[in-house]
Write a protein that holds these residues in place. Sequence first.
Motif, PDB file in Angstrom:
ATOM      1  N   MET A   1      -0.050  10.997  11.110  1.00 29.93           N
ATOM      2  CA  MET A   1      -0.821  10.336  10.073  1.00 29.93           C
ATOM      3  C   MET A   1      -0.745   8.809  10.213  1.00 29.93           C
ATOM      4  O   MET A   1      -1.727   8.125  10.008  1.00 29.93           O
ATOM      5  N   ARG A   2       0.444   8.309  10.541  1.00 24.41           N
ATOM      6  CA  ARG A   2       0.590   6.871  10.731  1.00 24.41           C
ATOM      7  C   ARG A   2      -0.243   6.382  11.903  1.00 24.41           C
ATOM      8  O   ARG A   2      -0.751   5.268  11.886  1.00 24.41           O
ATOM      9  N   ARG A   3      -0.364   7.223  12.912  1.00 25.28           N
ATOM     10  CA  ARG A   3      -1.144   6.850  14.088  1.00 25.28           C
ATOM     11  C   ARG A   3      -2.616   6.682  13.719  1.00 25.28           C
ATOM     12  O   ARG A   3      -3.274   5.728  14.157  1.00 25.28           O
ATOM     13  N   ILE A   4      -3.146   7.566  12.908  1.00 23.92           N
ATOM     14  CA  ILE A   4      -4.537   7.481  12.460  1.00 23.92           C
ATOM     15  C   ILE A   4      -4.736   6.221  11.617  1.00 23.92           C
ATOM     16  O   ILE A   4      -5.720   5.500  11.773  1.00 23.92           O
ATOM     17  N   ALA A   5      -3.782   5.944  10.733  1.00 25.40           N
ATOM     18  CA  ALA A   5      -3.872   4.746   9.901  1.00 25.40           C
ATOM     19  C   ALA A   5      -3.823   3.486  10.769  1.00 25.40           C
ATOM     20  O   ALA A   5      -4.562   2.522  10.530  1.00 25.40           O
ATOM     21  N   ALA A   6      -2.988   3.479  11.790  1.00 21.52           N
ATOM     22  CA  ALA A   6      -2.896   2.329  12.683  1.00 21.52           C
ATOM     23  C   ALA A   6      -4.201   2.129  13.449  1.00 21.52           C
ATOM     24  O   ALA A   6      -4.683   1.003  13.604  1.00 21.52           O
ATOM     25  N   ILE A   7      -4.786   3.215  13.930  1.00 20.89           N
ATOM     26  CA  ILE A   7      -6.062   3.131  14.651  1.00 20.89           C
ATOM     27  C   ILE A   7      -7.164   2.634  13.719  1.00 20.89           C
ATOM     28  O   ILE A   7      -7.957   1.766  14.091  1.00 20.89           O
ATOM     29  N   ALA A   8      -7.178   3.154  12.498  1.00 24.91           N
ATOM     30  CA  ALA A   8      -8.179   2.714  11.519  1.00 24.91           C
ATOM     31  C   ALA A   8      -8.008   1.225  11.208  1.00 24.91           C
ATOM     32  O   ALA A   8      -8.994   0.484  11.099  1.00 24.91           O
ATOM     33  N   LEU A   9      -6.776   0.766  11.099  1.00 26.13           N
ATOM     34  CA  LEU A   9      -6.500  -0.642  10.827  1.00 26.13           C
ATOM     35  C   LEU A   9      -6.983  -1.536  11.978  1.00 26.13           C
ATOM     36  O   LEU A   9      -7.608  -2.570  11.761  1.00 26.13           O
ATOM     37  N   VAL A  10      -6.718  -1.103  13.206  1.00 29.98           N
ATOM     38  CA  VAL A  10      -7.150  -1.865  14.384  1.00 29.98           C
ATOM     39  C   VAL A  10      -8.675  -1.911  14.451  1.00 29.98           C
ATOM     40  O   VAL A  10      -9.265  -2.966  14.708  1.00 29.98           O
ATOM     41  N   LEU A  11      -9.331  -0.791  14.214  1.00 29.94           N
ATOM     42  CA  LEU A  11     -10.799  -0.755  14.233  1.00 29.94           C
ATOM     43  C   LEU A  11     -11.392  -1.638  13.136  1.00 29.94           C
ATOM     44  O   LEU A  11     -12.357  -2.359  13.366  1.00 29.94           O
ATOM     45  N   THR A  12     -10.802  -1.586  11.949  1.00 26.31           N
ATOM     46  CA  THR A  12     -11.266  -2.422  10.836  1.00 26.31           C
ATOM     47  C   THR A  12     -11.107  -3.897  11.181  1.00 26.31           C
ATOM     48  O   THR A  12     -12.015  -4.701  10.962  1.00 26.31           O
ATOM     49  N   ALA A  13      -9.967  -4.251  11.739  1.00 25.86           N
ATOM     50  CA  ALA A  13      -9.734  -5.645  12.136  1.00 25.86           C
ATOM     51  C   ALA A  13     -10.727  -6.081  13.206  1.00 25.86           C
ATOM     52  O   ALA A  13     -11.237  -7.208  13.175  1.00 25.86           O
TER      53      ALA A  13
END
Length: 140
Positions: free
Chosen positions: A1-13
């Motif tokens: 789950m943390r991995r998905i959140a990290a990927i989403a954060l990177v994409l958003t940035a």
Amino acid sequence: MRRIAAIALVLTAAVIAEEVTRGTLLGLRPLWPLCDTIGGKHATNAVSTRCLTRVCYWLGDCGQWAAPVDWTNRVAPGDPVSKLVLWLGEPERRDGADLLWSYGKGGDGMFRAVIADGHLVNLQDEKTQAPLRGAQQRQQ
């Protein structure tokens, strides 16, 4: 789950960085209201459309407009230079702190933005030094 959140954060940035520097997504016609909401300006050419924001001033890529005088009603005395360059485009010439643009294509003369402390004092015709009407109307 943390991995998905990290990927989403990177994409958003990445999307935010792209919009701040290039404005491609907000330049799409259906998203123009969002561009307007953030104080942006639509720039359309034969190849693409983008949403310019004041960041273009610091990046030096606000571009040049065919008739910058048409946009003088969007700026007023006291506005920062970044807003001025966003709406009028990159100036054709600099004279000390002042910025100069031609009225339009075809050598119709030039107008000057008198700048003090990084802010617009007034817009005036280069030859007559008379204030420009668009800027006058907004002041009243």
